[in-house]
Write a protein that holds these residues in place. Sequence first.
Motif, PDB file in Angstrom:
ATOM      1  N   UNK A   1     -23.009  26.406  12.311  1.00  0.00           N
ATOM      2  CA  UNK A   1     -22.121  25.070  12.851  1.00  0.00           C
ATOM      3  C   UNK A   1     -23.074  23.916  12.716  1.00  0.00           C
TER       4      UNK A   1
ATOM      5  N   UNK B   1     -22.860  22.392   9.295  1.00  0.00           N
ATOM      6  CA  UNK B   1     -21.882  21.533   8.866  1.00  0.00           C
ATOM      7  C   UNK B   1     -21.878  20.006   9.627  1.00  0.00           C
ATOM      8  N   UNK B   2     -22.336  20.062  10.620  1.00  0.00           N
ATOM      9  CA  UNK B   2     -22.347  18.935  11.628  1.00  0.00           C
ATOM     10  C   UNK B   2     -23.399  17.812  11.207  1.00  0.00           C
TER      11      UNK B   2
ATOM     12  N   UNK C   1     -22.684  15.880   8.211  1.00  0.00           N
ATOM     13  CA  UNK C   1     -21.696  14.684   8.380  1.00  0.00           C
ATOM     14  C   UNK C   1     -22.341  13.530   8.997  1.00  0.00           C
TER      15      UNK C   1
ATOM     16  N   UNK D   1      -2.853  11.257  11.050  1.00  0.00           N
ATOM     17  CA  UNK D   1      -3.824  11.946  10.285  1.00  0.00           C
ATOM     18  C   UNK D   1      -3.611  11.989   8.881  1.00  0.00           C
TER      19      UNK D   1
ATOM     20  N   UNK E   1     -12.361   7.282   9.280  1.00  0.00           N
ATOM     21  CA  UNK E   1     -12.864   8.042  10.741  1.00  0.00           C
ATOM     22  C   UNK E   1     -12.066   7.203  11.769  1.00  0.00           C
TER      23      UNK E   1
ATOM     24  N   UNK F   1      -8.790   8.518  12.353  1.00  0.00           N
ATOM     25  CA  UNK F   1      -8.672   9.847  12.768  1.00  0.00           C
ATOM     26  C   UNK F   1      -9.175   9.795  14.371  1.00  0.00           C
TER      27      UNK F   1
ATOM     28  N   UNK G   1      -6.865  11.383  17.643  1.00  0.00           N
ATOM     29  CA  UNK G   1      -7.424  11.668  18.756  1.00  0.00           C
ATOM     30  C   UNK G   1      -7.182  11.280  20.081  1.00  0.00           C
TER      31      UNK G   1
ATOM     32  N   UNK H   1      -3.419  11.544  21.018  1.00  0.00           N
ATOM     33  CA  UNK H   1      -3.103  12.909  21.371  1.00  0.00           C
ATOM     34  C   UNK H   1      -3.558  13.026  22.886  1.00  0.00           C
TER      35      UNK H   1
ATOM     36  N   UNK I   1     -16.944  20.161  19.133  1.00  0.00           N
ATOM     37  CA  UNK I   1     -16.874  20.864  17.573  1.00  0.00           C
ATOM     38  C   UNK I   1     -15.500  20.769  16.798  1.00  0.00           C
TER      39      UNK I   1
ATOM     40  N   UNK J   1     -13.457  18.470  17.089  1.00  0.00           N
ATOM     41  CA  UNK J   1     -13.117  16.934  16.470  1.00  0.00           C
ATOM     42  C   UNK J   1     -14.209  16.846  15.387  1.00  0.00           C
ATOM     43  N   UNK J   2     -15.417  17.196  15.397  1.00  0.00           N
ATOM     44  CA  UNK J   2     -16.224  17.061  14.274  1.00  0.00           C
ATOM     45  C   UNK J   2     -15.734  17.773  12.931  1.00  0.00           C
ATOM     46  N   UNK J   3     -15.301  18.778  13.150  1.00  0.00           N
ATOM     47  CA  UNK J   3     -14.643  19.681  11.927  1.00  0.00           C
ATOM     48  C   UNK J   3     -13.497  18.651  11.412  1.00  0.00           C
ATOM     49  N   UNK J   4     -12.706  18.344  12.258  1.00  0.00           N
ATOM     50  CA  UNK J   4     -11.736  17.406  11.932  1.00  0.00           C
ATOM     51  C   UNK J   4     -12.092  16.112  11.129  1.00  0.00           C
ATOM     52  N   UNK J   5     -13.485  15.653  11.586  1.00  0.00           N
ATOM     53  CA  UNK J   5     -13.781  14.413  10.855  1.00  0.00           C
ATOM     54  C   UNK J   5     -14.324  14.867   9.540  1.00  0.00           C
ATOM     55  N   UNK J   6     -15.041  15.836   9.546  1.00  0.00           N
ATOM     56  CA  UNK J   6     -15.532  16.434   8.218  1.00  0.00           C
ATOM     57  C   UNK J   6     -14.403  16.578   7.084  1.00  0.00           C
TER      58      UNK J   6
ATOM     59  N   UNK K   1     -12.874  27.007   8.691  1.00  0.00           N
ATOM     60  CA  UNK K   1     -12.817  27.198  10.041  1.00  0.00           C
ATOM     61  C   UNK K   1     -11.871  26.927  10.695  1.00  0.00           C
TER      62      UNK K   1
END
Lengths: 298, 308, 254
Positions: free
Chosen positions: A30, A33-34, A37, A208, A279, A282, A286, A289, B124, B126-131, B179
Motif C-alpha cells: 500500500x 502506492x501512497x 502520490x 468524478x 484533485x 475529486x 468526496x 458524497x 486508503x 480516498x488515496x487510491x481514488x486520487x491516484x 485495487x
Amino acid sequence: MSASPFTVTPLVRRNMRRELAARIVLGAMVAAMVLPLLAIIAYLVAKGAPLISLKFLTTNPTHGMREGGIWSALLGTIYLVVIALAVSAPIGVLCAVYLNEYAKDNWLTRIINLAVVNLAGVPSIVHALFGLGAFVLFAGIGRSILAASLTLAIMTLPVIIASTKEALAAVPMSFREACWNVGASRWQTIWSIVLPNSLSGILTGVILQVSRTAGETAPIMFTGAVFFKKIQPGTLFAYSLTDQCMALSMHLYTVTTQVTNAPEPLPYAIALVLLGAVLAVNAASIIVRSLLRSRKKW
Amino acid sequence: MTASQTDNLKRPRMARSTAAIFGERIIELLIRLCGVSAIVFVFGIFLFVLREGAPLIGKLDWTKVLFSQEWYPTSKGNVRYGVGALIVGTLSVTGLAMLFAVPFGIGAAVFVSEFSTGKVKETLKIVIEMLAAIPSIVWGFIGLSVMNRLIQEYLPAPVGLNLLNGAILLALMSVPIIVSIGEDALKAVPDSYREAAMAMGATRWQTVYRVLFPAARNGLLAAALLGVGRAIGETMAVLMATGHAVNIPKSIFDPIRTLTATIAAELGETAVGSDHYRMLFLIGVLLFSITFVVNLLADLAVRGVRKQ
Amino acid sequence: MVNNQPKISVENLRLSYGHREVLHGLSFSVAPKEILGVIGPAQSGKTSLLRCLNRTIDFVSNAFVSGSIRIDGEDVLRTSDVHTLRRKVGMVSPLPVGLPLSVYDNVAFAPRCAGIKNRDELDARVERCLRQAALWDEVKDRLHTLGTKLSGGQQQRLTIARALSHDPEILCLDEFSIAIDPVTTMRIEDVLKELKSHMTILLVTNLVQQARRLADRTMFLWNGEIVELDRTEAIFSNQPRDKRTYDYIHGLFG
Ligand SMILES: Nc1ncnc2c1ncn2[C@@H]1O[C@H](COP(=O)(O)OP(=O)(O)O)[C@@H](O)[C@H]1O
Ligand SMILES: [Mg+2]
C-alpha cells in the motif's frame, strides 16, 4: 490439538509470525502506492508553485509559450469539460435509468451491458481516431471545441452509466413497489422517488468525470485542441463552439515536448495547476458524497 | 340507483392531463433511445475507425505487416508498415507493468479489504481514488522529467526514457483499478466464509490465502485483466516516457515504442486519406479489437463471480 | 342493473414464474363490501394473488398470467389503463413503507400522480385519509417531517392512509401486522371494521385469529390451490370440509 488453546505452541507462534509478516508486506505494498502520490504532489508543488499567481492563471501565453500565463489553455479546458459533460451526463443518466428501471432481463439488455463494459475499455487514442473520423470529417464539424467535446463525451459516457446505475440500484425496491401500488406510472416513480434519492450518487459520478475529462489529452489532440491560440482576456466567452482551443493537458504536452528552452519551472507549474484542479474536483465529489450520505432519508 | 353506483358518481374523477401523459411518452422514448445508444456508440467507433482504414486493407501484405519490425511509413522509395516491433513494444511494456501492478494491486486490495477498518480504510480508498485521478499527461511528464533522471542516475541504463520507465508509470496508473475491482471481489465473498475459517482457528492471513483467494478467484482475475486493458490502451504516458524508438527490446533499459504512441505521434503529420493515415487507423482497429477481447474476458470473469 | 354482481370475480387464474406454476387455476368471487380473509402457509401464493389483482405482477419480468380476473365486470388482465385500475385497488404491503417524503407528501403522492393539484383538495384528502387510518392525531403537528422517521406502527398506518388516498373501492392488505406491535394491530383492525361500510376488503393474514375476528368469509390457500372457501364460522368450526384446513388452523401443520 492436545495442548490447551491458551498455551502458545510453536505452531501458534509460527502462525503469528506469518500473520505479522503478511501485514507488513501488504502494508508496504500500500505504501508503494501512497508514497509516489505524495512524492509527486510534493515535487510538483516545490518546483511549480513559485510560478503560480493570479496573473499566471489569467494571462495568455506569450513569446512562443515561454512566458506569460496559461489563460487560453485553462479556459479551453473549462469549455471542453462543460460541453462534454453537458452532453454525456443526460445521455448517461437516461441510459442508466433504462438499464436499471425499464430493461427486462433479455438479450437486448445483455448486449447493452456488454457494450457499456467495452465502451469503457476503448483506449483513449481510439476515441481520438473515432472523433476525427466521425465528427471532424464525416459530420463535417471540422477541428473544433464541439468535435473535441463530443469525443470526450462518448469517452466519459460508460463511466457515468456505471456510476449512475449503481446509485439507482441503491434505492430500495420497496419504494418503487409502494409507488406502483398507488397507481404511479414508472416515470412518475422514477422522477419523484428514485432520482431524488439517488442524486448524490449520480452527482458524485458525474463530478468524478469532470476531473477525468480535464486530464485527457489524446482524444482532443486531433479533434480540436491546438498548440497555441491567443484569446481575448478578461471574458469567459472568448471561445466559440467552432473555434479550436488550447487545453491545459495539451499545453503541458506542448511545453514539455515541442517548445525548446522553456523556463524550467513552467511545465511544473502547468502540471501543478492541472493536477490541483483534478484533485480539487475529486475532493469536492468526496465531500458531496459524505454530506449527502449524512442526510440520508431512510 | 344502487348505493355503490351513487358512490361512483360522486367520486371526483381522477385523470392526468393529456399533456402530462404525452410528455411521459416522450421522455420514455428518450430513455429507450439513450438505452440503446451504448450499442450504437461501440459499433460506431468500430465502423468509423475501420472506415478510414479500410481502403488500405487490400493493398497490404498482412504477414509482413504483422511480423516485420520495419516501420518506415514516410520512407521516400520503400514505404514499409511493419507493426511487429510496435506490438512487441506494447506487449513488453504492458507485461512488465503487470509484473509490478498485479501483485501490488492485489496485495493492496487485500490490505484495504481485510487488514484495515474504519478511518484507515476510508483514507486508503480516498488515496487510491486520487491516484486514479492523476491525468496520464501528468504521469508522462513525471516520466520525462523525474523518472528519466532517476533511472539514468541510479540504474545502469544508457537512456532514461525506456521500457522500464514506461512500465513503472503504467503500473502506477493501473494499480488503482486493480485495487478497487479486487477489493470489490473480496468484499463479495460472504462474511460467513471468514467467520467459519476464523472459528477453526485460522489467522487472518490464512483466511485470505486459503479461503478468500479461491473464493474470489474470478473477481481477482477480472481485476488483473482490467488492469491489462488499461495499460494496453494508455497513450500519453508511454508516448513521453518510453523513448519512442521502433525496436524489439533486449533488456528493460531499451527504449521502445507502442501501438498507441505511434498513432498519437504520427497522426498529426499525415495527410487525410494518405496510406500512412489509413495505416494508423488500422492500428486503431487492432487496438480496439485487443481491448475488446480483454474486456470481454474480464466481463466473463466478473459474471462468474455473480453466479457463485 | 344487477346489484348482486360480484365486486371481484376470478376464474381459473394461473400464474407462473418462468416455468414454475405457483397459482394453479384459482376461481372465486368477492361480494361488494365483504371482507374476505385469505389464510395459508408461507409460499402458498397469497402475495402473488394480490399482485395479479392490481397488475403489479407486470413488473416481474418472468411472470405469466392466464385465466380471468374481473373487477366490476371489467377484465383486469386486459385493461388498457392499469394506473386507474391500481387506484381502484388499494394495496398495503407486509412491511411498512414510508416513502422518503414528508408525511403530507406521502399521502398526497397518489392524488398528485393522478393529476390533482388543487391545494385545498389535497389538504382535505390528506386529513381525511390520515383520520381514517387513525394516524391524524399523532402526526397532525408534524406533517412535514419525513415519513421514514415515523415508528414502524405509524409507518404502517401511513401506508394505509396512502392506500386510501386514491379512493380505492377495494382494499388489499398483505399480512399487514407482520412487523408491528399488537396494540397497533388492534387499532388497524378497528379501522378496517369502519372501512368495511364503504369498501371491499381482501385481508391476507398470517394470523388465523385475525381472519376469524374480521372476515365474513375465509379462503384457505395452500400451494397455489384453494383448499376451502366458506363462511368464516364454517371454516373455524370443528368440522371444516377439509382436514388440512383444520390442521392449519389448529397449528398442526407440517
Ligand atoms: N418474483 C418471483 N420470481 C420467482 N418466484 C417467485 C417470485 N415471487 C414469488 N415467487 C414464488 O412464488 C411462490 C408464492 O410466493 P408468494 O406469493 O410470495 O407466497 P406467500 O405470499 O403466500 O408467502 C413461492 O414459491 C415463491 O418462491
Ligand atoms: Mg407473502
